[in-house]
Scaffold this motif. Sequence first.
Motif, PDB file in Angstrom:
ATOM      1  N   VAL A  90      56.094 -53.553  21.597  1.00 39.14           N
ATOM      2  CA  VAL A  90      55.016 -52.594  21.811  1.00 39.14           C
ATOM      3  C   VAL A  90      54.573 -52.623  23.264  1.00 39.14           C
ATOM      4  CG1 VAL A  90      54.201 -52.797  19.427  1.00 39.14           C
ATOM      5  CG2 VAL A  90      53.161 -54.231  21.193  1.00 39.14           C
ATOM      6  N   ILE A  91      54.174 -51.453  23.747  1.00 39.97           N
ATOM      7  CA  ILE A  91      53.525 -51.313  25.047  1.00 39.97           C
ATOM      8  C   ILE A  91      52.138 -50.750  24.779  1.00 39.97           C
ATOM      9  CG2 ILE A  91      53.478 -50.005  27.201  1.00 39.97           C
ATOM     10  CD1 ILE A  91      56.504 -50.072  27.221  1.00 39.97           C
ATOM     11  N   GLY A  92      51.101 -51.477  25.179  1.00 36.57           N
ATOM     12  CA  GLY A  92      49.750 -50.989  24.927  1.00 36.57           C
ATOM     13  C   GLY A  92      48.710 -52.010  25.303  1.00 36.57           C
ATOM     14  N   GLU A  93      47.448 -51.627  25.112  1.00 36.64           N
ATOM     15  CA  GLU A  93      46.318 -52.486  25.439  1.00 36.64           C
ATOM     16  C   GLU A  93      45.386 -52.683  24.250  1.00 36.64           C
ATOM     17  OE1 GLU A  93      46.405 -53.917  28.323  1.00 36.64           O
ATOM     18  OE2 GLU A  93      48.059 -52.679  29.076  1.00 36.64           O
ATOM     19  N   ASP A  94      45.624 -51.997  23.154  1.00 35.02           N
ATOM     20  CA  ASP A  94      44.732 -52.084  21.997  1.00 35.02           C
ATOM     21  C   ASP A  94      44.782 -53.487  21.399  1.00 35.02           C
ATOM     22  OD1 ASP A  94      43.097 -50.600  19.822  1.00 35.02           O
ATOM     23  OD2 ASP A  94      44.657 -51.658  18.708  1.00 35.02           O
ATOM     24  N   LEU A  95      43.615 -54.072  21.161  1.00 33.50           N
ATOM     25  CA  LEU A  95      43.550 -55.458  20.710  1.00 33.50           C
ATOM     26  C   LEU A  95      44.205 -55.667  19.354  1.00 33.50           C
ATOM     27  CD1 LEU A  95      42.466 -58.336  21.171  1.00 33.50           C
ATOM     28  CD2 LEU A  95      40.371 -57.617  19.996  1.00 33.50           C
ATOM     29  N   LEU A  96      43.926 -54.796  18.399  1.00 28.16           N
ATOM     30  CA  LEU A  96      44.496 -54.979  17.063  1.00 28.16           C
ATOM     31  C   LEU A  96      46.004 -54.767  17.078  1.00 28.16           C
ATOM     32  CD1 LEU A  96      44.221 -55.563  14.088  1.00 28.16           C
ATOM     33  CD2 LEU A  96      43.423 -53.211  13.728  1.00 28.16           C
ATOM     34  N   LEU A  97      46.485 -53.822  17.850  1.00 27.06           N
ATOM     35  CA  LEU A  97      47.929 -53.621  17.986  1.00 27.06           C
ATOM     36  C   LEU A  97      48.592 -54.880  18.535  1.00 27.06           C
ATOM     37  CD1 LEU A  97      50.516 -51.844  18.111  1.00 27.06           C
ATOM     38  CD2 LEU A  97      49.760 -51.135  20.399  1.00 27.06           C
ATOM     39  N   LEU A  98      48.007 -55.467  19.580  1.00 30.20           N
ATOM     40  CA  LEU A  98      48.586 -56.666  20.168  1.00 30.20           C
ATOM     41  C   LEU A  98      48.507 -57.852  19.212  1.00 30.20           C
ATOM     42  CD1 LEU A  98      47.241 -56.363  23.825  1.00 30.20           C
ATOM     43  CD2 LEU A  98      49.475 -55.697  22.944  1.00 30.20           C
ATOM     44  N   ALA A  99      47.406 -57.924  18.448  1.00 30.36           N
ATOM     45  CA  ALA A  99      47.270 -59.001  17.467  1.00 30.36           C
ATOM     46  C   ALA A  99      48.351 -58.901  16.402  1.00 30.36           C
ATOM     47  CB  ALA A  99      45.887 -58.955  16.835  1.00 30.36           C
TER      48      ALA A  99
END
Length: 307
Positions: free
Chosen positions: A219-228
């Motif tokens: 994944v490429i992103g900054e969203d906290l739940l996505l990264l979690a």
Amino acid sequence: MADMSMRHVECWLPHLQRFEPSHPLRALLGRADRMGEGAKGYLGGLAAYFDCGHGLPAAALTRDHLAGDAAQAAAWLSADPAWVQPDLSGARLLACGQLPLSMDEARSLAEPLKPIFAEADMSLEVSAPDRWHLRLPSSDTLPDFAAPEQALGEDLYEHLPHGLHARRWRALFNDAQVVLHQHPVNAERRLRGLPPINSVWFWGGGALPSNVTATLEGVIGEDLLLLALARRAGIAMQHRSAPSIATVEAGWLVDLQDQSADDVARQWLPSLQALCSRKQVMLAFASGERWLHRPWHRLRLWRRNAP
């Protein structure tokens, strides 16, 4: 869920309605092939990419990502700082998390709330300035809580929990508002022209899942739940940047759903155009619409913008 063997890049975009007919992104849609409807909404989109077994316990996942101790409690619940605005018909939730807030302000605001939750056998933890969590002794009595995306801009009382165990949580919600209403930090924020932190919003309850699987390779992103979720699933992660988007490989997700249409046009469109010139890209909107753009589609010059 998508097939793990997908040979395209998935680009997750905001609701299609936010893009005006003249928006330059629509030129890509006009040349692409319309696909069947996909997942809708923020949590719906994440659930299409990740499987936690039972639901999507956002609070436990984000707490573990930030503090690494979510497995030490039976369950967690997000109690994120929020801005509520009274109106003639009741009150509306105008913001939840993502408010300009320092860690010192967050801790000061949370301090008088801790005894309220302690009396209910819960512990309030300030995991990040805009991410507060309740450590719960059990998950057996949690009612259904509305995610922020469901309640933002609407009459918040329509989205408070209902059912057998709802009364307790409504009381805690009201007690928190009373405490925060006259907090000195909010007086200072008003002087600086900032919105008050005058409520908390409960959502995302549950226990930390023992296993998370993904339909993605990274994944490429900054969203906290996505990264979690990505970390829990053991897949690769990259910060969002123009070079990382332009060179991403098939099987990856590019998360732009938290960006405005103007930001997409100004900051990310050149990278998307470069990506579409060399890879198959699924342009998936948070409202469910999807288009598949293949590199040779750039030759479809006769096609007009998508509706």
